[in-house]
Design a protein around this motif. Structure first.
Motif, PDB file in Angstrom:
ATOM      1  N   ASP A  79      97.084  -7.659  59.168  1.00  0.00           N
ATOM      2  CA  ASP A  79      98.340  -8.404  58.197  1.00  0.00           C
ATOM      3  C   ASP A  79      98.824  -7.759  57.428  1.00  0.00           C
ATOM      4  OD1 ASP A  79      98.520  -9.942  61.004  1.00  0.00           O
ATOM      5  OD2 ASP A  79      97.387 -11.577  59.883  1.00  0.00           O
ATOM      6  N   ALA A  80      99.982  -7.679  56.879  1.00  0.00           N
ATOM      7  CA  ALA A  80     100.488  -6.530  55.847  1.00  0.00           C
ATOM      8  C   ALA A  80     101.499  -7.426  55.909  1.00  0.00           C
ATOM      9  CB  ALA A  80     100.629  -5.062  56.462  1.00  0.00           C
ATOM     10  N   TYR A  81     100.980  -7.816  54.102  1.00  0.00           N
ATOM     11  CA  TYR A  81     102.600  -8.210  53.391  1.00  0.00           C
ATOM     12  C   TYR A  81     103.601  -7.235  52.801  1.00  0.00           C
ATOM     13  CZ  TYR A  81     105.362 -12.360  51.318  1.00  0.00           C
ATOM     14  OH  TYR A  81     105.744 -13.446  50.953  1.00  0.00           O
ATOM     15  N   VAL A  82     104.441  -7.117  53.736  1.00  0.00           N
ATOM     16  CA  VAL A  82     106.016  -6.043  53.397  1.00  0.00           C
ATOM     17  C   VAL A  82     106.635  -7.122  53.368  1.00  0.00           C
ATOM     18  CG1 VAL A  82     107.040  -4.280  54.418  1.00  0.00           C
ATOM     19  CG2 VAL A  82     104.200  -4.287  54.814  1.00  0.00           C
ATOM     20  N   ASN A  83     107.966  -6.730  52.717  1.00  0.00           N
ATOM     21  CA  ASN A  83     109.291  -7.813  52.244  1.00  0.00           C
ATOM     22  C   ASN A  83     109.257  -9.292  53.030  1.00  0.00           C
ATOM     23  OD1 ASN A  83     110.962  -5.284  52.352  1.00  0.00           O
ATOM     24  ND2 ASN A  83     111.112  -4.577  54.107  1.00  0.00           N
ATOM     25  N   LEU A  84     108.216  -9.552  52.480  1.00  0.00           N
ATOM     26  CA  LEU A  84     108.159 -11.536  52.572  1.00  0.00           C
ATOM     27  C   LEU A  84     107.825 -11.603  52.786  1.00  0.00           C
ATOM     28  CD1 LEU A  84     111.159 -11.918  49.646  1.00  0.00           C
ATOM     29  CD2 LEU A  84     108.786 -11.821  48.852  1.00  0.00           C
ATOM     30  N   ALA A  85     107.541 -10.931  54.055  1.00  0.00           N
ATOM     31  CA  ALA A  85     106.272 -11.671  55.172  1.00  0.00           C
ATOM     32  C   ALA A  85     105.382 -10.779  55.831  1.00  0.00           C
ATOM     33  CB  ALA A  85     107.283 -11.487  56.559  1.00  0.00           C
ATOM     34  N   TRP A  86     104.594 -11.720  56.481  1.00  0.00           N
ATOM     35  CA  TRP A  86     103.163 -10.978  57.216  1.00  0.00           C
ATOM     36  C   TRP A  86     103.227  -9.737  58.091  1.00  0.00           C
ATOM     37  CZ3 TRP A  86      98.926 -10.239  54.633  1.00  0.00           C
ATOM     38  CH2 TRP A  86      98.771 -11.191  53.832  1.00  0.00           C
ATOM     39  N   ARG A  87     103.440  -8.758  58.663  1.00  0.00           N
ATOM     40  CA  ARG A  87     103.865  -7.944  59.459  1.00  0.00           C
ATOM     41  C   ARG A  87     101.755  -7.364  60.216  1.00  0.00           C
ATOM     42  NH1 ARG A  87     109.215  -6.874  59.271  1.00  0.00           N
ATOM     43  NH2 ARG A  87     109.885  -8.100  56.881  1.00  0.00           N
ATOM     44  N   VAL A  88     102.060  -7.790  60.971  1.00  0.00           N
ATOM     45  CA  VAL A  88     100.982  -7.324  62.256  1.00  0.00           C
ATOM     46  C   VAL A  88     101.325  -5.116  62.604  1.00  0.00           C
ATOM     47  CG1 VAL A  88      99.893  -6.956  64.538  1.00  0.00           C
ATOM     48  CG2 VAL A  88     100.512  -9.190  63.394  1.00  0.00           C
ATOM     49  N   GLY A  89      99.622  -4.723  61.859  1.00  0.00           N
ATOM     50  CA  GLY A  89     100.159  -3.063  62.298  1.00  0.00           C
ATOM     51  C   GLY A  89      98.428  -3.164  62.224  1.00  0.00           C
ATOM     52  N   THR A  90      98.356  -1.911  61.894  1.00  0.00           N
ATOM     53  CA  THR A  90      97.018  -1.288  62.476  1.00  0.00           C
ATOM     54  C   THR A  90      96.480  -0.293  60.988  1.00  0.00           C
ATOM     55  OG1 THR A  90      97.311  -0.979  64.569  1.00  0.00           O
ATOM     56  CG2 THR A  90      95.636   0.522  63.602  1.00  0.00           C
ATOM     57  N   VAL A  91      95.576  -0.327  60.371  1.00  0.00           N
ATOM     58  CA  VAL A  91      95.350   0.464  58.481  1.00  0.00           C
ATOM     59  C   VAL A  91      94.940   2.114  59.696  1.00  0.00           C
ATOM     60  CG1 VAL A  91      93.516   0.943  57.486  1.00  0.00           C
ATOM     61  CG2 VAL A  91      94.587  -1.244  58.023  1.00  0.00           C
ATOM     62  N   ILE A  92      95.748   2.981  59.310  1.00  0.00           N
ATOM     63  CA  ILE A  92      96.080   4.235  60.042  1.00  0.00           C
ATOM     64  C   ILE A  92      95.155   5.596  58.616  1.00  0.00           C
ATOM     65  CG2 ILE A  92      97.431   4.005  61.187  1.00  0.00           C
ATOM     66  CD1 ILE A  92      99.407   5.526  58.842  1.00  0.00           C
ATOM     67  N   ARG A  93      95.186   4.411  57.202  1.00  0.00           N
ATOM     68  CA  ARG A  93      94.670   5.582  55.881  1.00  0.00           C
ATOM     69  C   ARG A  93      94.162   4.573  54.709  1.00  0.00           C
ATOM     70  NH1 ARG A  93      97.969   9.595  56.009  1.00  0.00           N
ATOM     71  NH2 ARG A  93      99.830   8.596  54.599  1.00  0.00           N
ATOM     72  N   LYS A  94      93.224   4.447  54.236  1.00  0.00           N
ATOM     73  CA  LYS A  94      92.857   4.015  53.099  1.00  0.00           C
ATOM     74  C   LYS A  94      92.671   4.928  52.442  1.00  0.00           C
ATOM     75  CE  LYS A  94      89.500   0.838  50.854  1.00  0.00           C
ATOM     76  NZ  LYS A  94      88.464   0.407  51.119  1.00  0.00           N
ATOM     77  N   VAL A  95      93.184   4.715  50.953  1.00  0.00           N
ATOM     78  CA  VAL A  95      93.147   5.619  49.834  1.00  0.00           C
ATOM     79  C   VAL A  95      92.636   4.976  48.321  1.00  0.00           C
ATOM     80  CG1 VAL A  95      94.493   6.972  48.279  1.00  0.00           C
ATOM     81  CG2 VAL A  95      94.630   7.115  50.944  1.00  0.00           C
ATOM     82  N   ASP A  96      91.119   4.615  48.373  1.00  0.00           N
ATOM     83  CA  ASP A  96      91.023   4.014  47.130  1.00  0.00           C
ATOM     84  C   ASP A  96      91.301   2.711  47.927  1.00  0.00           C
ATOM     85  OD1 ASP A  96      90.755   6.029  45.285  1.00  0.00           O
ATOM     86  OD2 ASP A  96      92.652   6.256  44.598  1.00  0.00           O
ATOM     87  N   SER A  97      91.869   1.738  46.679  1.00  0.00           N
ATOM     88  CA  SER A  97      91.307   0.118  47.740  1.00  0.00           C
ATOM     89  C   SER A  97      93.069  -0.320  48.200  1.00  0.00           C
ATOM     90  CB  SER A  97      91.400  -0.898  46.243  1.00  0.00           C
ATOM     91  OG  SER A  97      92.378  -0.431  45.638  1.00  0.00           O
ATOM     92  N   ASN A  98      93.301   0.941  47.538  1.00  0.00           N
ATOM     93  CA  ASN A  98      94.444   0.536  49.304  1.00  0.00           C
ATOM     94  C   ASN A  98      95.016   1.480  50.675  1.00  0.00           C
ATOM     95  OD1 ASN A  98      96.126  -0.413  47.103  1.00  0.00           O
ATOM     96  ND2 ASN A  98      96.480   1.823  46.266  1.00  0.00           N
ATOM     97  N   TYR A  99      95.880   0.145  51.011  1.00  0.00           N
ATOM     98  CA  TYR A  99      96.116   0.626  52.892  1.00  0.00           C
ATOM     99  C   TYR A  99      97.490   0.767  52.666  1.00  0.00           C
ATOM    100  CZ  TYR A  99      91.576  -2.303  52.642  1.00  0.00           C
ATOM    101  OH  TYR A  99      90.342  -2.284  52.273  1.00  0.00           O
ATOM    102  N   HIS A 100      97.209   1.816  54.149  1.00  0.00           N
ATOM    103  CA  HIS A 100      98.716   3.061  54.806  1.00  0.00           C
ATOM    104  C   HIS A 100      98.112   1.917  56.383  1.00  0.00           C
ATOM    105  CE1 HIS A 100     100.240   5.873  52.225  1.00  0.00           C
ATOM    106  NE2 HIS A 100      98.454   5.701  51.282  1.00  0.00           N
ATOM    107  N   VAL A 101      99.531   1.722  56.351  1.00  0.00           N
ATOM    108  CA  VAL A 101      99.515   0.090  57.450  1.00  0.00           C
ATOM    109  C   VAL A 101     100.969   0.822  58.500  1.00  0.00           C
ATOM    110  CG1 VAL A 101      99.500  -1.653  58.660  1.00  0.00           C
ATOM    111  CG2 VAL A 101      98.390  -1.506  56.964  1.00  0.00           C
ATOM    112  N   LYS A 102     100.104   1.266  60.042  1.00  0.00           N
ATOM    113  CA  LYS A 102     101.614   1.211  61.028  1.00  0.00           C
ATOM    114  C   LYS A 102     102.130   0.148  61.338  1.00  0.00           C
ATOM    115  CE  LYS A 102     103.004   3.836  65.111  1.00  0.00           C
ATOM    116  NZ  LYS A 102     102.689   5.682  65.846  1.00  0.00           N
ATOM    117  N   LEU A 103     103.181  -0.284  61.349  1.00  0.00           N
ATOM    118  CA  LEU A 103     103.837  -1.400  61.745  1.00  0.00           C
ATOM    119  C   LEU A 103     104.154  -1.731  63.090  1.00  0.00           C
ATOM    120  CD1 LEU A 103     105.638  -2.073  58.639  1.00  0.00           C
ATOM    121  CD2 LEU A 103     103.473  -3.339  58.920  1.00  0.00           C
TER     122      LEU A 103
END
Length: 170
Positions: A79-103
């Motif tokens: 779940d990625a917190y995007v635009n004031l809501a938790w949105r289900v997705g899949t991690v597609i890339r990790k850069v340092d301590s950040n994640y890229h999530v396909k929603l």
């Protein structure tokens, strides 16, 4: 479900366009056996000042999910917190301590800080399930903080459907 007044909860509307999006709210009261009165934390009335209060069906409400000690890796369901809501997705890339999530809700990619990503859990029949393993979570209830995001940091801009959420600074 056994909620108390002002318990933190999440709402996932069953309407088209809301699938896989969990909005933070507070439990107010039961309205019979299949409806609950809730107050959203981030959805406001048209005047932009008052939180929306509405009745939701029992299958649209859940307690806060359990925290997980699991390290999130590429391909995890999250779940990625995007635009004031938790949105289900899949991690597609990790850069340092950040994640890229396909929603799942719109197929867009969101760039999220580590504190705005949590492992996804499903609430079924009063228990938490890990959809990746299919196993039941050992934690049936959660703390008041649950998997709530940190209050600072960037939130990806991927658009939102439906009502207007309040801004972080309001």
């Amino acid at each position: 479900m056994d909620f108390k007044y002002d318990d933190p909860i999440e709402i996932c509307k069953k309407e088209e366009g809301f699938s896989g999006i969990y909005y933070k709210a507070k439990y107010l009261a039961a309205m019979g056996s299949n409806k609950y009165l809730v107050r959203y934390d981030t959805w406001l009335t048209e005047d932009g000042y008052s939180p929306i209060v509405e009745a939701v069906d029992a299958d649209e409400i859940r307690p806060l999910p359990p925290k997980s000690a699991h390290n999130i890796v590429v391909s995890d369901k999250v779940d990625a917190y995007v635009n004031l809501a938790w949105r289900v997705g899949t991690v597609i890339r990790k850069v340092d301590s950040n994640y890229h999530v396909k929603l799942d809700c719109d197929g867009k990619e969101a760039h999220c800080a580590f504190y705005n990503v949590r492992l996804h859990h499903e609430w079924r029949d009063g228990s938490w399930f890990d959809p990746e393993s299919g196993s039941q979570s050992s934690q049936a209830s959660t703390s008041a903080q649950g998997g709530q995001p940190a209050t600072e940091g960037s939130i990806a801009d991927t658009g939102d459907q439906g009502r207007q959420p309040k801004n972080e600074g309001d």
